[in-house]
Scaffold this active site. Structure first.
Site, PDB file in Angstrom:
ATOM      1  N   ASP A 161      -1.482   6.593   6.577  1.00 32.24           N
ATOM      2  CA  ASP A 161      -2.566   5.809   5.988  1.00 32.24           C
ATOM      3  C   ASP A 161      -2.946   4.743   7.019  1.00 32.24           C
ATOM      4  O   ASP A 161      -2.313   3.707   7.119  1.00 32.24           O
ATOM      5  CB  ASP A 161      -2.099   5.159   4.686  1.00 32.24           C
ATOM      6  CG  ASP A 161      -3.136   4.174   4.126  1.00 32.24           C
ATOM      7  OD1 ASP A 161      -4.217   4.025   4.730  1.00 32.24           O
ATOM      8  OD2 ASP A 161      -2.845   3.564   3.083  1.00 32.24           O
ATOM      9  N   TRP A 221       0.825  -1.213   0.000  1.00 36.29           N
ATOM     10  CA  TRP A 221       0.000   0.000   0.000  1.00 36.29           C
ATOM     11  C   TRP A 221       0.851   1.252   0.000  1.00 36.29           C
ATOM     12  O   TRP A 221       0.554   2.218  -0.710  1.00 36.29           O
ATOM     13  CB  TRP A 221      -1.005  -0.015   1.153  1.00 36.29           C
ATOM     14  CG  TRP A 221      -2.046  -1.058   0.888  1.00 36.29           C
ATOM     15  CD1 TRP A 221      -2.212  -2.252   1.548  1.00 36.29           C
ATOM     16  CD2 TRP A 221      -3.029  -1.055  -0.162  1.00 36.29           C
ATOM     17  NE1 TRP A 221      -3.244  -2.970   0.973  1.00 36.29           N
ATOM     18  CE2 TRP A 221      -3.762  -2.260  -0.075  1.00 36.29           C
ATOM     19  CE3 TRP A 221      -3.364  -0.152  -1.167  1.00 36.29           C
ATOM     20  CZ2 TRP A 221      -4.802  -2.581  -0.952  1.00 36.29           C
ATOM     21  CZ3 TRP A 221      -4.400  -0.465  -2.044  1.00 36.29           C
ATOM     22  CH2 TRP A 221      -5.102  -1.666  -1.925  1.00 36.29           C
ATOM     23  N   LYS A 257     -12.898  -1.353   6.930  1.00 39.96           N
ATOM     24  CA  LYS A 257     -12.269  -2.334   7.814  1.00 39.96           C
ATOM     25  C   LYS A 257     -12.765  -2.134   9.245  1.00 39.96           C
ATOM     26  O   LYS A 257     -13.567  -2.907   9.745  1.00 39.96           O
ATOM     27  CB  LYS A 257     -10.756  -2.247   7.718  1.00 39.96           C
ATOM     28  CG  LYS A 257     -10.276  -2.485   6.284  1.00 39.96           C
ATOM     29  CD  LYS A 257      -8.908  -1.957   6.059  1.00 39.96           C
ATOM     30  CE  LYS A 257      -8.575  -1.850   4.586  1.00 39.96           C
ATOM     31  NZ  LYS A 257      -8.619  -3.093   3.836  1.00 39.96           N
TER      32      LYS A 257
HETATM   33  N1  PMP Z   1      -4.229   1.541   2.239  1.00 41.52           N
HETATM   34  C1  PMP Z   1      -4.324   0.407   2.936  1.00 41.52           C
HETATM   35  C2  PMP Z   1      -3.402   0.175   4.091  1.00 41.52           C
HETATM   36  C3  PMP Z   1      -5.294  -0.539   2.593  1.00 41.52           C
HETATM   37  O1  PMP Z   1      -5.396  -1.684   3.286  1.00 41.52           O
HETATM   38  C4  PMP Z   1      -6.154  -0.285   1.505  1.00 41.52           C
HETATM   39  C5  PMP Z   1      -7.256  -1.221   1.071  1.00 41.52           C
HETATM   40  N2  PMP Z   1      -7.171  -2.496   1.427  1.00 41.52           N
HETATM   41  C6  PMP Z   1      -5.986   0.906   0.797  1.00 41.52           C
HETATM   42  C7  PMP Z   1      -5.035   1.808   1.198  1.00 41.52           C
HETATM   43  C8  PMP Z   1      -6.868   1.244  -0.386  1.00 41.52           C
HETATM   44  O2  PMP Z   1      -8.085   1.607   0.122  1.00 41.52           O
HETATM   45  P1  PMP Z   1      -9.351   1.953  -0.773  1.00 41.52           P
HETATM   46  O3  PMP Z   1      -9.807   0.666  -1.368  1.00 41.52           O
HETATM   47  O4  PMP Z   1     -10.319   2.524   0.226  1.00 41.52           O
HETATM   48  O5  PMP Z   1      -8.929   2.940  -1.796  1.00 41.52           O
END
Ligand code: PMP
Length: 365
Positions: free
Chosen positions: A177, A107, A201
């Protein structure tokens, strides 16, 4: 009706009592004669829902008054762009051209790639060589005092690796994040410039993104940027510049209220720590299962594990599902299994998983 134990990484399980309340209020919210989904976001009823949700989140996380809480759309992925758009111009009016990033998983890698569209990215740490199974030693981090901000991902959802410290970036705003770790424990919000998280989550349904941003970091985006990517647009309009994700916001509010009823973050933290500890112990005590992450930096929320023999993966998943333990398949880049054990996963779910793992190992060793 029987509810399974859902170990999905997201969209993830929601607390049953929250869903029951939403069900009870579905057709007629509080005598309004309509569902929350059908309400005008500017009406008195919906405003009361929205305001209470924000107040409860502020109380839950002890968010200081000089921070705005924004209820946005676009997912955490939109924040990969909104952070540079809003922060490059700096808290002090100085336009900066580079930002520091800690690359510690899939991520943060995406956040880095997006930031490169807007600025120079200085990688202060990069744990790619460890296959993202560890986080950098705090003493090794050399931040650029002239960076616009420092970005990191406290919990990487895919590998299940988590910082056990908050980097000290001095006067440079720290951006986190927190998609997969928000509300898992108490944190000191005042250490951060921006905290953002996709809701799906630990907060509520998908479609809502929470951004907690210090006030001095708002209002600095270049004038030619899309209004929908400017924090100021939402800060000035109580997140109602346009139609917000009303139902997700309402459901998040029910989750926040439940968190307060459970005793707040310190009480939730104790349970989360215990759940993770017992699952890692079950993995470590067995020759049949393993987890590659540095023991000091294992995630409390996402617990990947692999079986000694990958040929047994399909049988494991099938037999677990027959016992009501579902969505355990690991991310394709890691393989094996991943049990996500966010706040809504009751301790009995973790106990049931451990009992099944032991049974399966005994039958297949
Ligand atoms: N950052 C992290 C740490 C994630 O776990 C996720 C999604 N699993 C995201 C960003 C992306 O999130 P979104 O699908 O809400 O764009």
């Amino acid at each position: 009706m029987s509810r399974v134990f859902n170990f999905s990484a997201g969209p993830a399980a929601l607390p049953t009592e929250v869903l029951e309340q939403a069900q009870a209020e579905m057709l007629d919210w509080n005598g309004s004669g309509m569902s929350v989904m059908e309400m005008s976001h500017r009406g008195k009823d919906y405003m009361s829902i929205a305001t209470k949700a924000e107040a409860d989140l502020r109380e839950l996380m002890s968010i200081p008054d000089n921070y705005k809480v924004l209820f946005l759309q676009g997912g955490a992925s939109s924040q990969f762009a909104m952070v540079p758009i809003n922060l490059l111009n700096g808290r002090d009016g100085v336009k900066r051209e580079s930002a520091d990033y800690l690359l510690t998983g899939q991520w943060s890698k995406k956040a880095v790639a997006e930031a490169k569209r807007f600025c120079n990215v200085n990688l202060v740490a990069d744990t790619t060589d460890s296959k993202f199974t560890t986080v950098p030693d705090e003493a090794s981090l050399k931040f650029d005092p002239e960076a616009a901000y420092v970005h990191y991902t406290p919990n990487e959802t895919i590998v299940g690796v988590e910082f056990d410290y908050i980097p000290d970036t001095g006067d440079v705003p720290l951006v986190a994040d927190m998609s997969s770790t928000i509300l898992s424990r108490s944190i000191d919000v005042s250490k951060f410039g921006v905290i953002y998280a996709g809701a799906q989550k630990n907060i509520g349904p998908a479609g809502l993104t929470i951004v907690i941003v210090r006030e001095d970091l708002i209002g600095n985006a270049d004038a030619n940027m899309p209004v929908m990517f400017d924090y100021k647009t939402f800060a000035d309009n109580e997140s109602m510049y346009n139609t917000p994700p009303t139902y997700s916001w309402y459901l998040a509010g029910l989750v926040f209220a439940r968190g307060l009823k459970k005793g707040g973050m310190s009480a939730i933290e104790v349970v989360n720590k215990r759940k993770a500890a017992k699952l890692y112990k079950a993995i470590d005590d067995s020759a049949f299962y393993s987890n590659p992450v540095d023991v000091n930096y294992r995630s409390w929320m996402n617990v990947p594990f692999i079986l000694a023999n990958a040929d047994l993966d399909a049988a494991f998943i099938e037999q677990a599902a027959a016992k009501g333990l579902v969505t355990l398949k690991g991310h394709r880049s890691v393989g094996g299994m991943r049990a996500s054990i966010y706040n809504a996963m009751p301790e009995e779910g973790v106990d049931a998983l451990i009992a099944f793992m032991q049974e399966f190992a005994a039958a297949n060793s």
